[in-house]
Design a protein around this motif. Structure first.
Motif, mmCIF file in Angstrom:
data_model
loop_
_atom_site.group_PDB
_atom_site.id
_atom_site.type_symbol
_atom_site.label_atom_id
_atom_site.label_comp_id
_atom_site.label_asym_id
_atom_site.label_seq_id
_atom_site.Cartn_x
_atom_site.Cartn_y
_atom_site.Cartn_z
ATOM 1 N N UNK A 99 51.526 23.835 -74.872
ATOM 2 C CA UNK A 99 52.027 25.699 -74.125
ATOM 3 C C UNK A 99 50.688 26.292 -73.005
ATOM 4 N N UNK A 100 49.182 25.594 -73.685
ATOM 5 C CA UNK A 100 47.653 25.354 -73.339
ATOM 6 C C UNK A 100 48.232 24.655 -71.754
ATOM 7 N N UNK A 101 48.142 23.511 -71.633
ATOM 8 C CA UNK A 101 48.834 22.708 -70.337
ATOM 9 C C UNK A 101 49.863 23.956 -70.091
ATOM 10 N N UNK A 102 50.675 24.034 -70.160
ATOM 11 C CA UNK A 102 51.539 24.730 -69.204
ATOM 12 C C UNK A 102 50.867 26.410 -68.519
ATOM 13 N N UNK A 103 50.219 26.726 -69.836
ATOM 14 C CA UNK A 103 49.585 28.243 -69.590
ATOM 15 C C UNK A 103 48.364 27.859 -68.441
ATOM 16 N N UNK A 104 47.432 26.639 -68.070
ATOM 17 C CA UNK A 104 46.929 25.796 -66.560
ATOM 18 C C UNK A 104 47.125 25.645 -66.252
ATOM 19 N N UNK A 105 48.380 25.499 -66.282
ATOM 20 C CA UNK A 105 48.942 24.749 -65.041
ATOM 21 C C UNK A 105 49.309 26.094 -64.077
ATOM 22 N N UNK A 106 50.330 26.976 -64.431
ATOM 23 C CA UNK A 106 50.674 28.319 -64.278
ATOM 24 C C UNK A 106 49.367 29.053 -63.565
ATOM 25 N N UNK A 107 48.007 28.781 -64.336
ATOM 26 C CA UNK A 107 46.903 29.722 -63.998
ATOM 27 C C UNK A 107 46.682 28.871 -62.193
ATOM 28 N N UNK A 108 46.324 27.626 -61.910
ATOM 29 C CA UNK A 108 46.726 26.967 -61.243
ATOM 30 C C UNK A 108 47.576 27.121 -60.427
ATOM 31 N N UNK A 109 48.634 27.260 -60.645
ATOM 32 C CA UNK A 109 49.112 27.828 -59.533
ATOM 33 C C UNK A 109 49.086 29.462 -58.570
ATOM 34 N N UNK A 110 49.363 30.271 -59.795
ATOM 35 C CA UNK A 110 49.033 31.768 -59.418
ATOM 36 C C UNK A 110 47.728 31.423 -58.593
ATOM 37 N N UNK A 111 46.315 30.748 -59.034
ATOM 38 C CA UNK A 111 45.420 30.654 -57.909
ATOM 39 C C UNK A 111 45.343 30.013 -56.482
ATOM 40 N N UNK A 112 46.376 28.862 -56.941
ATOM 41 C CA UNK A 112 46.731 28.394 -54.929
ATOM 42 C C UNK A 112 48.004 29.473 -54.099
ATOM 43 N N UNK A 113 48.540 29.890 -55.536
ATOM 44 C CA UNK A 113 49.237 30.683 -54.061
ATOM 45 C C UNK A 113 48.205 32.188 -53.744
ATOM 46 N N UNK A 114 47.756 32.568 -54.548
ATOM 47 C CA UNK A 114 46.513 33.708 -54.223
ATOM 48 C C UNK A 114 45.689 32.870 -53.082
ATOM 49 N N UNK A 115 45.423 32.045 -53.004
ATOM 50 C CA UNK A 115 44.525 31.353 -52.052
ATOM 51 C C UNK A 115 45.380 30.848 -50.374
ATOM 52 N N UNK A 116 46.479 30.372 -50.885
ATOM 53 C CA UNK A 116 47.609 30.343 -49.175
ATOM 54 C C UNK A 116 47.679 31.259 -49.147
ATOM 55 N N UNK A 117 47.973 32.647 -49.735
ATOM 56 C CA UNK A 117 47.465 34.204 -49.527
ATOM 57 C C UNK A 117 46.693 34.431 -48.424
ATOM 58 N N UNK A 118 45.427 34.193 -49.095
ATOM 59 C CA UNK A 118 44.116 34.897 -48.643
ATOM 60 C C UNK A 118 43.839 34.522 -47.095
ATOM 61 N N UNK A 119 44.305 32.855 -47.013
ATOM 62 C CA UNK A 119 43.894 31.914 -45.925
ATOM 63 C C UNK A 119 45.174 32.468 -44.641
ATOM 64 N N UNK A 120 45.967 33.077 -45.320
ATOM 65 C CA UNK A 120 47.245 32.976 -43.981
ATOM 66 C C UNK A 120 47.904 32.404 -43.353
#
Length: 120
Positions: A99-120
């Motif tokens: 579960x800790x691995x899954x939560x970490x991967x979820x955090x990484x994915x959310x951060x990457x999506x935010x970076x993706x939207x932020x860079x346009x």
């Protein structure tokens, strides 16, 4: 209720280890680097290029490395014997780590999506 509390304790300990090892910022920085190197001026060019495949492949390898590190770290630090002495079942320890691995991967994915939207 007792198992849930033990699982929550294992999750918090493993999340602390993962954040202390800086896996999330390192993987986000790698993803941001790939976004900055992207080919093309629009999303159609980006998705048609081989770079999207590389991003997916690196993400898959990164998640595998994180999963491997979480379990291998116990053997490297020689703390796996201490885990077996705890009054927590092995299933609870493994479930907490997963579960800790899954939560970490979820955090990484959310951060990457935010970076993706932020860079346009």
């Amino acid at each position: 209720m007792h198992i849930i509390k033990q699982t929550a304790i294992v999750i918090s300990i493993e999340m602390h280890k993962i954040f202390r090892a800086s896996f999330i910022p390192i993987s986000a920085a790698a993803f941001l680097f790939l976004l900055l190197v992207k080919n093309g001026q629009n999303w159609a060019d980006f998705t048609n290029s081989g770079l999207m495949f590389i991003v997916a492949l690196i993400g898959l390898v990164g998640f595998g490395a994180l999963s491997s590190w979480v379990f291998a770290q116990e053997f490297t630090a020689q703390t796996f014997k201490d885990l077996l002495a705890l009054p927590i079942s092995r299933k609870t320890i493994i479930a907490g780590k997963m579960l800790a691995i899954e939560l970490s991967e979820l955090a990484i994915t959310v951060l990457d999506v935010l970076l993706l939207l932020g860079t346009g």
